[in-house]
Scaffold this motif. Sequence first.
Motif, PDB file in Angstrom:
ATOM      1  N   GLY A  52       0.745  -1.359  -0.012  1.00  0.00           N
ATOM      2  CA  GLY A  52      -0.019  -0.151  -0.156  1.00  0.00           C
ATOM      3  C   GLY A  52       0.889   1.323   0.094  1.00  0.00           C
ATOM      4  O   GLY A  52       0.299   2.308   0.465  1.00  0.00           O
ATOM      5  N   GLY A  53       2.157   1.290  -0.538  1.00  0.00           N
ATOM      6  CA  GLY A  53       2.939   2.477  -0.624  1.00  0.00           C
ATOM      7  C   GLY A  53       4.289   1.611   0.172  1.00  0.00           C
ATOM      8  O   GLY A  53       5.024   1.020  -0.704  1.00  0.00           O
ATOM      9  N   HIS A  54       4.412   2.322   1.254  1.00  0.00           N
ATOM     10  CA  HIS A  54       5.786   1.921   1.994  1.00  0.00           C
ATOM     11  C   HIS A  54       5.679   0.815   3.237  1.00  0.00           C
ATOM     12  O   HIS A  54       6.442   0.739   3.964  1.00  0.00           O
ATOM     13  CB  HIS A  54       6.397   2.917   2.559  1.00  0.00           C
ATOM     14  CG  HIS A  54       6.899   3.983   1.374  1.00  0.00           C
ATOM     15  ND1 HIS A  54       7.726   3.526   0.363  1.00  0.00           N
ATOM     16  CD2 HIS A  54       6.578   5.288   1.103  1.00  0.00           C
ATOM     17  CE1 HIS A  54       7.959   4.374  -0.562  1.00  0.00           C
ATOM     18  NE2 HIS A  54       7.447   5.471  -0.306  1.00  0.00           N
ATOM     19  N   GLY A 138      -3.471   5.318   4.297  1.00  0.00           N
ATOM     20  CA  GLY A 138      -2.763   4.165   4.218  1.00  0.00           C
ATOM     21  C   GLY A 138      -3.248   2.777   4.547  1.00  0.00           C
ATOM     22  O   GLY A 138      -2.864   1.759   3.915  1.00  0.00           O
ATOM     23  N   ALA A 139      -3.987   2.778   5.393  1.00  0.00           N
ATOM     24  CA  ALA A 139      -4.749   1.443   5.833  1.00  0.00           C
ATOM     25  C   ALA A 139      -5.451   0.922   4.744  1.00  0.00           C
ATOM     26  O   ALA A 139      -5.374  -0.252   4.154  1.00  0.00           O
ATOM     27  CB  ALA A 139      -5.666   1.586   7.137  1.00  0.00           C
ATOM     28  N   ALA A 140      -6.225   1.969   3.828  1.00  0.00           N
ATOM     29  CA  ALA A 140      -7.073   1.694   2.873  1.00  0.00           C
ATOM     30  C   ALA A 140      -6.064   1.007   1.662  1.00  0.00           C
ATOM     31  O   ALA A 140      -6.348  -0.076   0.842  1.00  0.00           O
ATOM     32  CB  ALA A 140      -7.797   2.728   2.075  1.00  0.00           C
ATOM     33  N   GLY A 141      -4.942   1.793   1.510  1.00  0.00           N
ATOM     34  CA  GLY A 141      -3.867   0.985   0.405  1.00  0.00           C
ATOM     35  C   GLY A 141      -3.279  -0.013   0.837  1.00  0.00           C
ATOM     36  O   GLY A 141      -3.351  -1.130  -0.009  1.00  0.00           O
ATOM     37  N   VAL A 142      -3.150  -0.345   2.084  1.00  0.00           N
ATOM     38  CA  VAL A 142      -2.427  -1.723   2.530  1.00  0.00           C
ATOM     39  C   VAL A 142      -3.508  -2.887   2.250  1.00  0.00           C
ATOM     40  O   VAL A 142      -3.264  -3.941   1.696  1.00  0.00           O
ATOM     41  CB  VAL A 142      -2.243  -1.730   4.066  1.00  0.00           C
ATOM     42  CG1 VAL A 142      -2.003  -3.068   4.411  1.00  0.00           C
ATOM     43  CG2 VAL A 142      -0.898  -0.745   4.247  1.00  0.00           C
ATOM     44  N   VAL A 143      -4.760  -2.311   2.657  1.00  0.00           N
ATOM     45  CA  VAL A 143      -5.932  -3.785   2.434  1.00  0.00           C
ATOM     46  C   VAL A 143      -6.236  -3.856   1.021  1.00  0.00           C
ATOM     47  O   VAL A 143      -6.421  -5.042   0.559  1.00  0.00           O
ATOM     48  CB  VAL A 143      -7.297  -3.095   3.121  1.00  0.00           C
ATOM     49  CG1 VAL A 143      -8.178  -4.140   3.059  1.00  0.00           C
ATOM     50  CG2 VAL A 143      -6.713  -3.221   4.771  1.00  0.00           C
ATOM     51  N   ALA A 144      -5.989  -2.728   0.210  1.00  0.00           N
ATOM     52  CA  ALA A 144      -6.324  -2.981  -1.302  1.00  0.00           C
ATOM     53  C   ALA A 144      -5.210  -3.646  -2.092  1.00  0.00           C
ATOM     54  O   ALA A 144      -5.491  -4.133  -3.235  1.00  0.00           O
ATOM     55  CB  ALA A 144      -6.710  -1.491  -1.661  1.00  0.00           C
TER      56      ALA A 144
END
Length: 382
Positions: A52-54, A138-144
């Motif tokens: 989800g980024g870093h 951040g959390a949304a990017g990780v879960v996605a």
Amino acid sequence: MTLTNRDIVELTAWRRKLHQHPEISNEEEKTASEVVDFLADTGPDNVLTGLGGHGVAAVYESGKAGPTVLFRSELDALPIEELSGVSHSSLVPGKSHMCGHDGHTAILAALGRQFGRERPARGRVVLMFQPAEETGNGAAGVVADPRFSEIAPDFAFSLHNLPGVPFGEVRIKPGVVNCASRGMRILLEGKTAHSSMPETGVSPMMAVSQLMPALPALGHGTFADDDFSMVTVTHALMGEAVFGIAPGNAEVWATLRTRRDERMADLCAAAQALATRIAGEHRLSARYDYHEIFVASVNAPDAVEHLQRALDEEGVPRTEEALPMRASEDFGVFGHNASSAMFFLGAGERYPALHNPDYDFPDDLIPIGSRIFMRTARNLLG
């Protein structure tokens, strides 16, 4: 299940190193690399990077069937000039760890030390070092991230330090603990004119002056109500910074806040309808966009029970005081597909507030936070 004195010394030194080298949301590349390097000696069975980024996820397997238990911390700092005066102050101008995410990261690293020595008896532990909490993506990017399915948890836990609460005490409850919020930007378009002939243009001045009090008036109820809503105007911009031009455009920024996710759509619709009506009355066009979207953080009752059991067994005092909080927190995303809960760990009653320029995470919370998480993990996984 305890840290050694050497562990605590090394974790404290590492936390202070992170504090000196802050990276703001979506820029946490070096911080993520620091986490990977620090955990290397603990021998995680799998490490996922760039989530989800870093984001970084370190996995400790038992090799036996059982639940996946995730513990989450945040990597990002804030665009604030530090004024704490501590010897390990930020070395990066205009950026600092004024929310304590460096300390939360050290608490998870402490779990890595302990699971490196003794794996769970069943299931697996995931240490999730999440990027971009402050901006809500951040959390949304990780879960996605497609790779998140490899570590999808049955339980997810997190903590946040909380100044104003007695040191080492915990605030925890089932249900909503953090509000949903999002930033709304209203863009008004008219037509510029010479400042000596403003009548030849279409100025947004009157529309902005009406929106400033009208948006907050959309708020409803008290914070104790489930249908509570709140609008805070945070920024306004109109025309150019010159004397010769009557303005032809403007922006008004506002934060919309609700206790429940379901209420947010209604509040957005009301704010848009209001801005459209006022813009029309002044011959302006209006557009809208949304930023920093946070869902409500809702603690699952069974996850709360696991944390409460750990707190009681470790002798950590707990109450439901000060909850829920108006502030937002993106950990709620993890609760959409797992049983999740977050608690708040007191940093001291007279401690500088979060996001204050003189704040610094209290290092003595590292062993307390890690002890609570470790007891929770061992109770679930052995």
